[in-house]
Design a protein around this motif. Structure first.
Motif, mmCIF file in Angstrom:
data_model
loop_
_atom_site.group_PDB
_atom_site.id
_atom_site.type_symbol
_atom_site.label_atom_id
_atom_site.label_comp_id
_atom_site.label_asym_id
_atom_site.label_seq_id
_atom_site.Cartn_x
_atom_site.Cartn_y
_atom_site.Cartn_z
ATOM 1 N N VAL A 32 15.506 9.203 -9.929
ATOM 2 C CA VAL A 32 14.147 9.571 -10.333
ATOM 3 C C VAL A 32 13.168 8.453 -9.969
ATOM 4 C CG1 VAL A 32 12.647 9.912 -12.341
ATOM 5 C CG2 VAL A 32 14.748 11.226 -12.139
ATOM 6 N N ARG A 33 13.569 7.206 -10.235
ATOM 7 C CA ARG A 33 12.702 6.086 -9.892
ATOM 8 C C ARG A 33 12.541 5.963 -8.375
ATOM 9 N NH1 ARG A 33 11.388 0.444 -9.567
ATOM 10 N NH2 ARG A 33 13.328 -0.369 -8.728
ATOM 11 N N ASN A 34 13.644 6.171 -7.646
ATOM 12 C CA ASN A 34 13.560 6.096 -6.185
ATOM 13 C C ASN A 34 12.598 7.142 -5.628
ATOM 14 O OD1 ASN A 34 15.414 4.074 -6.285
ATOM 15 N ND2 ASN A 34 17.116 5.247 -5.439
ATOM 16 N N ILE A 35 12.716 8.377 -6.158
ATOM 17 C CA ILE A 35 11.821 9.444 -5.679
ATOM 18 C C ILE A 35 10.367 9.066 -5.979
ATOM 19 C CG2 ILE A 35 11.125 11.849 -6.004
ATOM 20 C CD1 ILE A 35 14.058 12.491 -6.597
ATOM 21 N N HIS A 36 10.153 8.526 -7.186
ATOM 22 C CA HIS A 36 8.795 8.147 -7.577
ATOM 23 C C HIS A 36 8.231 7.093 -6.626
ATOM 24 C CE1 HIS A 36 5.538 8.021 -10.544
ATOM 25 N NE2 HIS A 36 5.511 6.707 -10.415
ATOM 26 N N ARG A 37 9.046 6.074 -6.349
ATOM 27 C CA ARG A 37 8.566 4.974 -5.506
ATOM 28 C C ARG A 37 8.340 5.421 -4.062
ATOM 29 N NH1 ARG A 37 8.100 -0.841 -4.810
ATOM 30 N NH2 ARG A 37 8.072 -0.967 -7.062
ATOM 31 N N TRP A 38 9.346 6.082 -3.481
ATOM 32 C CA TRP A 38 9.205 6.483 -2.073
ATOM 33 C C TRP A 38 8.177 7.597 -1.929
ATOM 34 C CZ3 TRP A 38 10.565 2.301 -0.372
ATOM 35 C CH2 TRP A 38 11.795 1.700 -0.609
ATOM 36 N N GLY A 39 8.102 8.464 -2.935
ATOM 37 C CA GLY A 39 7.096 9.522 -2.915
ATOM 38 C C GLY A 39 5.693 8.936 -2.927
ATOM 39 N N ALA A 40 5.515 7.870 -3.711
ATOM 40 C CA ALA A 40 4.200 7.221 -3.784
ATOM 41 C C ALA A 40 3.829 6.593 -2.444
ATOM 42 C CB ALA A 40 4.202 6.174 -4.894
ATOM 43 N N HIS A 41 4.812 5.888 -1.826
ATOM 44 C CA HIS A 41 4.556 5.323 -0.487
ATOM 45 C C HIS A 41 4.191 6.434 0.489
ATOM 46 C CE1 HIS A 41 5.498 1.137 -1.017
ATOM 47 N NE2 HIS A 41 6.620 1.414 -1.642
ATOM 48 N N GLY A 42 4.981 7.533 0.421
ATOM 49 C CA GLY A 42 4.731 8.662 1.300
ATOM 50 C C GLY A 42 3.345 9.252 1.084
ATOM 51 N N MET A 43 2.909 9.260 -0.172
ATOM 52 C CA MET A 43 1.609 9.847 -0.479
ATOM 53 C C MET A 43 0.480 9.006 0.107
ATOM 54 S SD MET A 43 0.141 10.933 -4.177
ATOM 55 C CE MET A 43 -1.608 11.232 -4.367
ATOM 56 N N VAL A 44 0.585 7.686 0.004
ATOM 57 C CA VAL A 44 -0.437 6.829 0.609
ATOM 58 C C VAL A 44 -0.536 7.129 2.106
ATOM 59 C CG1 VAL A 44 -1.072 4.451 1.178
ATOM 60 C CG2 VAL A 44 -0.171 4.985 -1.091
ATOM 61 N N ALA A 45 0.637 7.220 2.758
ATOM 62 C CA ALA A 45 0.659 7.490 4.196
ATOM 63 C C ALA A 45 0.100 8.877 4.496
ATOM 64 C CB ALA A 45 2.089 7.362 4.734
ATOM 65 N N GLY B 161 -12.776 13.421 -0.578
ATOM 66 C CA GLY B 161 -11.524 12.971 0.031
ATOM 67 C C GLY B 161 -11.425 11.463 0.107
ATOM 68 N N VAL B 162 -12.540 10.802 0.454
ATOM 69 C CA VAL B 162 -12.536 9.332 0.500
ATOM 70 C C VAL B 162 -12.213 8.780 -0.894
ATOM 71 C CG1 VAL B 162 -13.949 7.278 0.860
ATOM 72 C CG2 VAL B 162 -14.130 9.189 2.443
ATOM 73 N N PHE B 163 -12.819 9.377 -1.921
ATOM 74 C CA PHE B 163 -12.532 8.918 -3.281
ATOM 75 C C PHE B 163 -11.082 9.201 -3.664
ATOM 76 C CE2 PHE B 163 -17.225 9.002 -3.735
ATOM 77 C CZ PHE B 163 -17.374 7.689 -4.171
ATOM 78 N N THR C 146 -5.756 7.108 -4.810
ATOM 79 C CA THR C 146 -4.350 6.987 -4.429
ATOM 80 C C THR C 146 -3.948 5.520 -4.302
ATOM 81 O OG1 THR C 146 -4.564 9.062 -3.216
ATOM 82 C CG2 THR C 146 -2.621 7.724 -2.751
ATOM 83 N N LEU C 147 -4.807 4.724 -3.669
ATOM 84 C CA LEU C 147 -4.500 3.304 -3.487
ATOM 85 C C LEU C 147 -4.447 2.573 -4.827
ATOM 86 C CD1 LEU C 147 -6.603 2.346 -0.323
ATOM 87 C CD2 LEU C 147 -4.136 2.621 -0.503
ATOM 88 N N VAL C 148 -5.433 2.828 -5.700
ATOM 89 C CA VAL C 148 -5.442 2.150 -7.006
ATOM 90 C C VAL C 148 -4.234 2.597 -7.834
ATOM 91 C CG1 VAL C 148 -6.759 1.722 -9.101
ATOM 92 C CG2 VAL C 148 -7.950 2.017 -6.945
ATOM 93 N N PHE C 149 -3.888 3.872 -7.712
ATOM 94 C CA PHE C 149 -2.686 4.402 -8.352
ATOM 95 C C PHE C 149 -1.466 3.559 -7.973
ATOM 96 C CE2 PHE C 149 -3.033 8.927 -9.938
ATOM 97 C CZ PHE C 149 -2.145 8.732 -10.971
ATOM 98 N N LYS D 60 3.747 -11.149 -1.035
ATOM 99 C CA LYS D 60 3.130 -10.129 -0.180
ATOM 100 C C LYS D 60 2.749 -8.892 -0.980
ATOM 101 C CE LYS D 60 5.071 -11.418 4.264
ATOM 102 N NZ LYS D 60 5.730 -10.973 5.496
ATOM 103 N N ALA D 61 1.604 -8.346 -0.638
ATOM 104 C CA ALA D 61 1.140 -7.098 -1.251
ATOM 105 C C ALA D 61 1.974 -5.949 -0.694
ATOM 106 C CB ALA D 61 -0.341 -6.888 -0.942
ATOM 107 N N PRO D 62 1.891 -4.739 -1.298
ATOM 108 C CA PRO D 62 2.546 -3.585 -0.681
ATOM 109 C C PRO D 62 2.007 -3.352 0.733
ATOM 110 C CG PRO D 62 1.417 -2.963 -2.729
ATOM 111 C CD PRO D 62 1.169 -4.398 -2.519
ATOM 112 N N TRP D 63 2.793 -2.687 1.584
ATOM 113 C CA TRP D 63 2.464 -2.609 3.012
ATOM 114 C C TRP D 63 1.044 -2.134 3.289
ATOM 115 C CZ3 TRP D 63 1.151 2.216 4.815
ATOM 116 C CH2 TRP D 63 1.562 3.318 4.057
ATOM 117 N N TYR D 64 0.546 -1.172 2.475
ATOM 118 C CA TYR D 64 -0.772 -0.609 2.795
ATOM 119 C C TYR D 64 -1.906 -1.589 2.530
ATOM 120 C CZ TYR D 64 0.533 0.668 -1.957
ATOM 121 O OH TYR D 64 1.032 0.628 -3.233
ATOM 122 N N PHE D 65 -1.617 -2.680 1.806
ATOM 123 C CA PHE D 65 -2.644 -3.701 1.591
ATOM 124 C C PHE D 65 -2.433 -4.932 2.463
ATOM 125 C CE2 PHE D 65 -3.480 -1.945 -2.863
ATOM 126 C CZ PHE D 65 -4.639 -1.324 -2.441
#
Lengths: 257, 152
Positions: free
Chosen positions: A118-131, A157-159, A164-167, B63-68
């Motif tokens: 669950v934690r892995n999905i949360h972390r990788w999902g978050a990275h994926g979401m930023v991308a 969309g910009v907001f 997403t980034l602050v999240f 280091k910050a996370p990659w996107y930063f």
């Protein structure tokens, strides 16, 4: 259109009909809201009258072009839902205290059923979401889809991208490990370089002069309450504008008049 | 509306149709592929978790996370320029884009020829950020000194 004035055969009679005889029909109508008189309107009802699908277009193109959107908006939204779901599960275990946070995550990884995945999905999902959100923004730019009448959709969309980034940034601290602690120390010190208000902003972010218990609590409240609320509100606005502005940009020029 | 679209025999029209089920199926396929991919990644790779935070022992480099990392790379030259001015400018420009570039040219087309200036400008900005992120990720070691990732 052709059928503009044609009454639907299901339209209710003017005097309200027979109370007993029409009861089943009236109940049925009251549930699914079928009392339209226009053909186009009744055809659009499966979409427009259903809360869960009303964000979808009433009449999409017969041959949707996946290569146009690359599905990036849907991917961003799906990742948000996945991350929200896994985040909600972790809320049951996490404690935003400098004494417990790290141990709780070690426990989550080692002893809680499905905790690690669950934690892995949360972390990788978050990275994926930023991308995904970033790529979605690139897609909209390179297809010129932000032009009138869709300017404000782009602004929202910009907001959404910033939220997403602050999240991600606030979530980064919650593990309370070395990388989180020093990453946040570096990040918040940059805010201190803001002219005039620098020290105030930094103090506001940290709840003190260094990263500590108050910082963890602040980032936690932002991460699990304030930002989700903001995100959902902005998403609602974003989707609403997409529909009101005529759906995908390529439909206007080529397929609609 | 669907039945009124005239083809005129010019080009095959891509008509809009009432097709809720088709939409939902396409949506579902995309979400399922995404979920499967995310599950596989999450089974193969664990989310990082270092040692417990210790305010007395800074890690080097932090280091910050990659996107930063792109911004952190800029910060290493000037905290004010990289950390405040550039991010603020990026946000302001992003917000103003649809109000500056309003000509109805190339809407709904990838890399439209009539928009080559805008596309090159935006593309270069994206490229610059990606290059900065790669530098921050692989070419920075202790004290943010330049290193070669294959050197050690």
């Amino acid at each position: 259109m052709g059928t503009t004035d044609k009454k639907s055969k299901n339209a209710a009679p003017k005097n309200g009909g027979h109370v007993i005889m029409d009861l089943p029909k009236n109940i049925y109508r009251s549930v699914i809201r079928e009392k339209t008189t226009l053909r186009d309107q009744s055809e659009s009802e499966p979409v427009s009258d259903n809360f869960f699908v009303h964000v979808l277009p009433v009449s999409p193109l017969e041959h949707p072009r996946f290569g146009y959107t690359l599905g990036l908006g849907v991917i961003s939204m799906s990742l948000f839902l996945i991350v929200a779901a896994t985040g909600m599960l972790m809320l049951f275990y996490y404690v935003p205290s400098t004494e417990q946070a790290y141990e709780r995550i070690v426990d989550l990884n080692a002893t809680v059923s499905f905790g690690r995945i669950v934690r892995n999905i949360h972390r990788w999902g978050a990275h994926g979401m930023v991308a995904a959100v970033f790529l979605h923004m690139c897609r909209v730019f390179f297809t010129g889809a932000y032009k009138p009448p869709r300017e404000f959709s782009w602004v929202i969309g910009v907001f959404l991208f910033l939220v997403t980034l602050v999240f991600s940034y606030t979530g980064y601290l919650l593990t309370w490990d070395q990388l989180a602690y020093w990453g946040t120390t570096v990040g918040t010190s940059i805010a201190g370089y803001t002219p005039i208000l620098g020290d105030t902003i930094q103090f506001l972010m940290l709840g003190g002069t260094t990263v500590g218990q108050e910082t963890l609590l602040r980032f936690y409240v932002l991460h699990v309450f304030v930002l989700p609320l903001l995100m959902v509100t902005l998403l609602g606005l974003h989707f609403w504008r997409i529909r009101k502005d005529g759906g995908l940009a390529y439909q206007n020029g080529n397929e609609r008049d | 509306m669907p039945n009124d679209v005239k083809t005129n025999g010019v080009e095959p029209r891509n008509e809009s149709v009432m097709n809720l089920a088709g939409q939902l199926v396409r949506l579902m396929i995309l979400v399922m592929v995404l979920l499967t991919a995310l599950l596989v990644v999450s089974m193969l790779f664990d989310a990082p978790l270092g040692a417990k935070a210790n305010p007395g022992h800074p890690i080097n480099p932090a280091k910050a996370p990659w996107y930063f990392l792109g911004l952190q790379e800029l910060v290493s030259y000037s905290a004010f320029i990289g950390g405040i001015v550039v991010p603020t400018l990026i946000v302001i420009v992003l917000l103003l884009i649809p109000y500056i570039d309003r000509k109805p040219v190339g809407i709904g087309v990838w890399f439209a020829k009539g928009r080559w200036i805008q596309n090159i400008f935006f593309g270069l900005c994206v490229l610059a950020m990606i290059v900065l992120i790669i530098i921050g990720m692989y070419f920075r070691g202790e004290y943010w000194n330049f290193i070669l990732p294959w050197a050690n």
